[in-house]
Motif scaffolding. Structure first.
Motif, PDB file in Angstrom:
ATOM      1  N   MET A  52     -30.313 -20.261   0.452  1.00 15.50           N
ATOM      2  CA  MET A  52     -29.810 -19.065   1.113  1.00 15.50           C
ATOM      3  C   MET A  52     -28.301 -18.974   0.919  1.00 15.50           C
ATOM      4  O   MET A  52     -27.618 -19.995   0.812  1.00 15.50           O
ATOM      5  CB  MET A  52     -30.080 -19.119   2.629  1.00 15.50           C
ATOM      6  CG  MET A  52     -31.509 -18.974   3.026  1.00 15.50           C
ATOM      7  SD  MET A  52     -31.694 -18.820   4.823  1.00 15.50           S
ATOM      8  CE  MET A  52     -31.293 -20.477   5.344  1.00 15.50           C
ATOM      9  N   THR A  53     -27.817 -17.744   0.915  1.00 12.91           N
ATOM     10  CA  THR A  53     -26.368 -17.555   0.896  1.00 12.91           C
ATOM     11  C   THR A  53     -25.828 -17.856   2.286  1.00 12.91           C
ATOM     12  O   THR A  53     -26.596 -17.941   3.264  1.00 12.91           O
ATOM     13  CB  THR A  53     -25.996 -16.105   0.529  1.00 12.91           C
ATOM     14  OG1 THR A  53     -26.443 -15.244   1.590  1.00 12.91           O
ATOM     15  CG2 THR A  53     -26.601 -15.694  -0.803  1.00 12.91           C
ATOM     16  N   HIS A 100     -26.421 -17.342   8.242  1.00 12.52           N
ATOM     17  CA  HIS A 100     -25.788 -17.048   9.530  1.00 12.52           C
ATOM     18  C   HIS A 100     -26.134 -15.662  10.059  1.00 12.52           C
ATOM     19  O   HIS A 100     -25.557 -15.225  11.049  1.00 12.52           O
ATOM     20  CB  HIS A 100     -24.270 -17.187   9.408  1.00 12.52           C
ATOM     21  CG  HIS A 100     -23.844 -18.598   9.135  1.00 12.52           C
ATOM     22  ND1 HIS A 100     -23.767 -19.551  10.116  1.00 12.52           N
ATOM     23  CD2 HIS A 100     -23.518 -19.223   7.972  1.00 12.52           C
ATOM     24  CE1 HIS A 100     -23.392 -20.701   9.583  1.00 12.52           C
ATOM     25  NE2 HIS A 100     -23.238 -20.535   8.281  1.00 12.52           N
ATOM     26  N   ALA A 101     -27.077 -15.008   9.408  1.00 11.53           N
ATOM     27  CA  ALA A 101     -27.469 -13.662   9.834  1.00 11.53           C
ATOM     28  C   ALA A 101     -28.132 -13.724  11.221  1.00 11.53           C
ATOM     29  O   ALA A 101     -28.933 -14.609  11.496  1.00 11.53           O
ATOM     30  CB  ALA A 101     -28.416 -13.047   8.819  1.00 11.53           C
ATOM     31  N   ARG A 102     -27.763 -12.789  12.048  1.00 12.33           N
ATOM     32  CA  ARG A 102     -28.357 -12.661  13.386  1.00 12.33           C
ATOM     33  C   ARG A 102     -28.873 -11.232  13.525  1.00 12.33           C
ATOM     34  O   ARG A 102     -28.086 -10.321  13.780  1.00 12.33           O
ATOM     35  CB  ARG A 102     -27.319 -12.954  14.468  1.00 12.33           C
ATOM     36  CG  ARG A 102     -26.841 -14.379  14.428  1.00 12.33           C
ATOM     37  CD  ARG A 102     -25.915 -14.648  15.591  1.00 12.33           C
ATOM     38  NE  ARG A 102     -25.319 -15.961  15.412  1.00 12.33           N
ATOM     39  CZ  ARG A 102     -24.056 -16.228  15.683  1.00 12.33           C
ATOM     40  NH1 ARG A 102     -23.263 -15.305  16.161  1.00 12.33           N
ATOM     41  NH2 ARG A 102     -23.596 -17.430  15.486  1.00 12.33           N
TER      42      ARG A 102
END
Length: 83
Positions: free
Chosen positions: A71-72, A77-79
């Motif tokens: 993952m990038t 850190h996507a929420r």
């Protein structure tokens, strides 16, 4: 105990650095030579510890099992719903 073999070394310092070294050595009740030897020895041990830790870390097998790409940072850190 084994006798230590010491080696004389000549160094050149800026006047401000030499002044600080003399004051610091006096504050520690030691010589400039002993002060520099201790600083260099501490640095040598720290570098050796870092190098050893880096070798151990690089020798470890990856703990993530994946078939695709990693993952990038943004994906990791996507929420969802938070912006």
């Amino acid at each position: 105990m084994r006798a230590r073999r010491l080696k004389n070394v000549t160094i050149t310092l800026e006047e401000s650095v030499a002044r600080w070294a003399r004051l610091e050595a006096a504050r520690r009740d030691t010589s400039v030579s002993s002060l520099l030897a201790a600083v260099l020895k501490d640095h040598m041990h720290a570098q050796s510890s870092y190098d050893s830790a880096m070798r151990r870390a690089l020798a470890r097998q990856p703990f993530l099992k994946t078939e695709g790409k990693y993952m990038t940072r943004e994906e990791a850190h996507a929420r969802p719903g938070v912006r």
